[in-house]
Motif scaffolding. Sequence first.
Motif, PDB file in Angstrom:
ATOM      1  N   UNK A 163      -6.186  -2.446   9.335  1.00  0.00           N
ATOM      2  CA  UNK A 163      -5.972  -3.962   8.819  1.00  0.00           C
ATOM      3  C   UNK A 163      -4.847  -4.250   8.215  1.00  0.00           C
ATOM      4  N   UNK A 164      -5.043  -5.753   7.758  1.00  0.00           N
ATOM      5  CA  UNK A 164      -3.510  -5.958   6.954  1.00  0.00           C
ATOM      6  C   UNK A 164      -2.928  -5.200   5.674  1.00  0.00           C
ATOM      7  N   UNK A 165      -3.963  -5.255   4.896  1.00  0.00           N
ATOM      8  CA  UNK A 165      -3.280  -4.332   3.717  1.00  0.00           C
ATOM      9  C   UNK A 165      -2.683  -2.809   3.980  1.00  0.00           C
ATOM     10  N   UNK A 166      -2.827  -2.028   5.361  1.00  0.00           N
ATOM     11  CA  UNK A 166      -2.172  -0.897   4.995  1.00  0.00           C
ATOM     12  C   UNK A 166      -0.878  -1.439   5.796  1.00  0.00           C
ATOM     13  N   UNK A 167      -0.891  -2.048   6.944  1.00  0.00           N
ATOM     14  CA  UNK A 167       0.316  -2.992   7.851  1.00  0.00           C
ATOM     15  C   UNK A 167       1.064  -3.290   6.906  1.00  0.00           C
ATOM     16  N   UNK A 168       0.339  -4.277   5.333  1.00  0.00           N
ATOM     17  CA  UNK A 168       1.362  -4.866   4.483  1.00  0.00           C
ATOM     18  C   UNK A 168       2.748  -3.525   4.043  1.00  0.00           C
ATOM     19  N   UNK A 169       1.252  -2.445   3.223  1.00  0.00           N
ATOM     20  CA  UNK A 169       2.171  -1.730   2.630  1.00  0.00           C
ATOM     21  C   UNK A 169       2.938  -0.672   3.789  1.00  0.00           C
ATOM     22  N   UNK A 170       2.920  -0.013   4.356  1.00  0.00           N
ATOM     23  CA  UNK A 170       3.329   0.466   5.571  1.00  0.00           C
ATOM     24  C   UNK A 170       5.456  -0.493   5.924  1.00  0.00           C
ATOM     25  N   UNK A 171       4.449  -2.292   6.116  1.00  0.00           N
ATOM     26  CA  UNK A 171       5.734  -2.787   6.103  1.00  0.00           C
ATOM     27  C   UNK A 171       6.973  -3.353   4.692  1.00  0.00           C
ATOM     28  N   UNK A 172       6.700  -2.853   3.653  1.00  0.00           N
ATOM     29  CA  UNK A 172       7.472  -3.346   2.332  1.00  0.00           C
ATOM     30  C   UNK A 172       7.982  -1.013   2.500  1.00  0.00           C
ATOM     31  N   UNK A 173       7.217  -0.012   2.620  1.00  0.00           N
ATOM     32  CA  UNK A 173       7.874   1.164   2.624  1.00  0.00           C
ATOM     33  C   UNK A 173       8.967   1.013   3.270  1.00  0.00           C
ATOM     34  N   UNK A 174       8.896   0.537   4.646  1.00  0.00           N
ATOM     35  CA  UNK A 174       9.672   1.036   5.848  1.00  0.00           C
ATOM     36  C   UNK A 174      10.610   0.298   5.462  1.00  0.00           C
ATOM     37  N   UNK A 175      10.961  -1.338   4.313  1.00  0.00           N
ATOM     38  CA  UNK A 175      11.885  -2.047   3.989  1.00  0.00           C
ATOM     39  C   UNK A 175      12.644  -1.061   3.543  1.00  0.00           C
ATOM     40  N   UNK A 176      12.243  -0.636   2.496  1.00  0.00           N
ATOM     41  CA  UNK A 176      12.871  -0.453   1.843  1.00  0.00           C
ATOM     42  C   UNK A 176      13.543   0.854   2.168  1.00  0.00           C
ATOM     43  N   UNK A 177      13.563   2.046   2.929  1.00  0.00           N
ATOM     44  CA  UNK A 177      13.975   2.497   3.077  1.00  0.00           C
ATOM     45  C   UNK A 177      15.326   2.251   3.880  1.00  0.00           C
ATOM     46  N   UNK A 178      14.713   1.328   4.390  1.00  0.00           N
ATOM     47  CA  UNK A 178      16.337   0.546   5.353  1.00  0.00           C
ATOM     48  C   UNK A 178      17.124  -0.070   4.998  1.00  0.00           C
ATOM     49  N   UNK A 179      16.585  -0.978   3.704  1.00  0.00           N
ATOM     50  CA  UNK A 179      17.526  -1.703   2.635  1.00  0.00           C
ATOM     51  C   UNK A 179      18.457  -0.507   1.694  1.00  0.00           C
ATOM     52  N   UNK A 180      17.400   0.174   1.438  1.00  0.00           N
ATOM     53  CA  UNK A 180      18.578   1.186   0.808  1.00  0.00           C
ATOM     54  C   UNK A 180      19.815   2.178   1.741  1.00  0.00           C
ATOM     55  N   UNK A 181      19.343   1.870   2.801  1.00  0.00           N
ATOM     56  CA  UNK A 181      20.232   2.718   3.734  1.00  0.00           C
ATOM     57  C   UNK A 181      21.170   1.318   3.604  1.00  0.00           C
ATOM     58  N   UNK A 182      20.727   0.627   4.710  1.00  0.00           N
ATOM     59  CA  UNK A 182      22.365  -0.575   4.648  1.00  0.00           C
ATOM     60  C   UNK A 182      22.618  -1.043   3.590  1.00  0.00           C
ATOM     61  N   UNK A 183      21.987  -1.326   2.559  1.00  0.00           N
ATOM     62  CA  UNK A 183      22.999  -1.856   1.277  1.00  0.00           C
ATOM     63  C   UNK A 183      23.653  -0.662   0.765  1.00  0.00           C
TER      64      UNK A 183
END
Length: 352
Positions: A2-22
């Motif tokens: 569902x959209x809510x689960x997808x949104x939460x997962x997407x945010x979590x993945x972006x956080x881990x990626x952003x922290x690593x890249x920055x």
Amino acid sequence: MNKQNSAVTSVGLRVATVMFQMGIDGLPRNYELVYEAYSGNNPELTKGFIAIGKHKTQKALDELGRKFLPHHHEESVAARTNERMRTEITSFIGLLEEEQSSLSDYSKIIDEASRSFSTDGEIDRETLSRSIQQLSMATERQASKSEALVAVAAEQAAALEEVKSDIDNFERMKFVDPLTGLANRRAFNKAVARVYSNPDLPMMCGLAFVEIDDFQRFNAKGAGDHAIRHVGQLFQGANREGEFIARLDGNRFAFLVNSAAEDEIMRVIDRMRAAAAMRPVIISDNGTGLGNATLSIGVAMSTIADNAARLMGFAEQALAASEKEGGDRATLFSRNAPASAGEQKGWMIYKA
């Protein structure tokens, strides 16, 4: 998914990626700050995060955190407590000085009365009567002032006890999720950071991200919080080994299981899944049953990641795989998957 689960997962993945890249350090306060910035729940925080620029120093991140996440900067709490204590102590010192002055005046009256009583010769009845009256009045005033001092002292003792209680409660509740009584995201961030406190020798454990499947079904009945609380209580009951369990946000939980063995990790995960399916979610007001809660789980081992951000990123990917397969399963991100896994090489999938 569902959209809510997808949104939460997407945010979590972006956080881990952003922290690593920055190159943002994997500190607990940094993870929550970046998570809040990318979740969109606080537009002003998001604007502030972007305004820092591409190169985000720890100093700039902490300045932003003090404004929007003050619980991470306990010196502000200490400063407020210190100011209140200083006010209480200054007030009490003033009372003691007033008491000291009053006692000094009282001592003078007693001294004068004593001299009049000890005078040799004929007793001056008028002087004696005046001395007795002055001594009596002074004694009454002093007794009254002493009672007032005791009362004020009792009030200040209660105020100081309240300050202590507030500090103790702050220390306790800042790491507790109020809905479930489990650890919260701040506690989780600290726990994950401790896994890599010694980068050369990380703790042997598995990290699992957990989401309640089809959570919209519970929300539609107005029972979202009830379902989260229900599942959290079942997790607590099944946690016989005392593993770390946290409720992160929304319908998302996390486990940290202390073991270096993948099969042991998955046994604990399977037990948690079974616990969630053990009893249906029931709306207590009218006894309506909403069915059992199934879970999507993504697991990663600390041994395959060299820092907390990567560990969380692998667990996020595993969770996404579980949801993509329809939910009600756990996916282990592993370097030990059999070659027969085909295009899913690098994964081991555990189904109910």
